[in-house]
Design an enzyme around this catalytic site. Sequence first.
Site, PDB file in Angstrom:
ATOM      1  N   ARG A 221       0.823  -1.193   0.000  1.00  0.00           N
ATOM      2  CA  ARG A 221       0.000   0.000   0.000  1.00  0.00           C
ATOM      3  C   ARG A 221       0.865   1.253   0.000  1.00  0.00           C
ATOM      4  NH1 ARG A 221      -4.864   1.785   3.384  1.00  0.00           N
ATOM      5  NH2 ARG A 221      -4.082   3.604   4.440  1.00  0.00           N
TER       6      ARG A 221
ATOM      7  N   ARG B 252      -4.019   5.480  -3.639  1.00  0.00           N
ATOM      8  CA  ARG B 252      -3.558   4.328  -2.861  1.00  0.00           C
ATOM      9  C   ARG B 252      -3.801   3.024  -3.614  1.00  0.00           C
ATOM     10  NH1 ARG B 252      -6.385   6.023   1.568  1.00  0.00           N
ATOM     11  NH2 ARG B 252      -5.280   7.948   1.251  1.00  0.00           N
TER      12      ARG B 252
ATOM     13  N   ASP C  87      -7.123   0.144  -0.054  1.00  0.00           N
ATOM     14  CA  ASP C  87      -7.677   0.601   1.216  1.00  0.00           C
ATOM     15  C   ASP C  87      -8.717  -0.421   1.648  1.00  0.00           C
ATOM     16  OD1 ASP C  87      -7.067   2.819   2.678  1.00  0.00           O
ATOM     17  OD2 ASP C  87      -8.372   4.176   1.574  1.00  0.00           O
TER      18      ASP C  87
ATOM     19  N   ASP D 134     -11.478  -0.779   4.648  1.00  0.00           N
ATOM     20  CA  ASP D 134     -12.094  -0.108   5.792  1.00  0.00           C
ATOM     21  C   ASP D 134     -13.093  -1.048   6.457  1.00  0.00           C
ATOM     22  OD1 ASP D 134     -10.750   2.302   5.454  1.00  0.00           O
ATOM     23  OD2 ASP D 134     -12.240   3.048   4.023  1.00  0.00           O
TER      24      ASP D 134
HETATM   25  N1  ROI Z   1     -12.458   8.467  -3.181  1.00  0.00           N
HETATM   26  C1  ROI Z   1     -13.149   7.444  -3.713  1.00  0.00           C
HETATM   27  N2  ROI Z   1     -13.972   7.673  -4.745  1.00  0.00           N
HETATM   28  N3  ROI Z   1     -13.053   6.176  -3.234  1.00  0.00           N
HETATM   29  C2  ROI Z   1     -12.236   5.884  -2.188  1.00  0.00           C
HETATM   30  O1  ROI Z   1     -12.169   4.702  -1.787  1.00  0.00           O
HETATM   31  C3  ROI Z   1     -11.494   6.929  -1.601  1.00  0.00           C
HETATM   32  N4  ROI Z   1     -10.673   6.711  -0.541  1.00  0.00           N
HETATM   33  C4  ROI Z   1      -9.986   7.690   0.023  1.00  0.00           C
HETATM   34  C5  ROI Z   1     -10.044   9.107  -0.477  1.00  0.00           C
HETATM   35  C6  ROI Z   1      -8.665   9.523  -0.923  1.00  0.00           C
HETATM   36  C7  ROI Z   1     -10.534  10.002   0.655  1.00  0.00           C
HETATM   37  N5  ROI Z   1     -10.939   9.269  -1.607  1.00  0.00           N
HETATM   38  C8  ROI Z   1     -11.634   8.228  -2.132  1.00  0.00           C
HETATM   39  O2  ROI Z   1      -9.222   7.421   1.059  1.00  0.00           O
END
Ligand code: ROI
Length: 168
Positions: free
Chosen positions: A83, A92, A95, A97
Amino acid sequence: MSLAYVGLGSNLDNPIAQVRQALGELDRLPLSDVASISSLYATPPLGPQDQPNFINAVAALETSLSPLALLDQLQALEQRHRRQRRLHWGPRTLDLDLLLFDRQALDSPRLKLPHWHMHARDFVLVPLYELAPDLMLHQRPLGDWLAELDSAPIRRLTDTDVTPAATI
Ligand code: ROI
């Protein structure tokens, strides 16, 4: 057994492949099985606009891990995707979450449940709604939160975007 929802996002190094590979890896986490996965969505970046669109999806995970043990596993998995996160709110490779864990509410430095600000993010709510249209979030139906968002720019990927996965 608990039911956890995990949000996936990538906008670097072949994002579709990153997300699909991660879905397979989630299924192989200890004491955990992927119960269902949403479609993949192409989504405009939230945050700085000079970065590629994201690929986002949500997976439902049946797990016997605790929320923090699952978080450890998700963070280790992110690291295995090497990452990159050089910029705050920048691009990135992967991610992951932890969005929801049963109906638990948690407010600790490492983990907040439900995930911070998920109620305002179309790239989280749209795929989640696909999996769990009856879900309640902060005592309101998911559909009510969604109705307040402009999810027009989100595009669900179709078979012409994504070739069938071999394993999932
Ligand atoms: N924007 C989108 N569309 N999808 C994401 O998963 C995502 N993740 C983030 C940030 C950079 C805030 N923007 C994102 O961490």
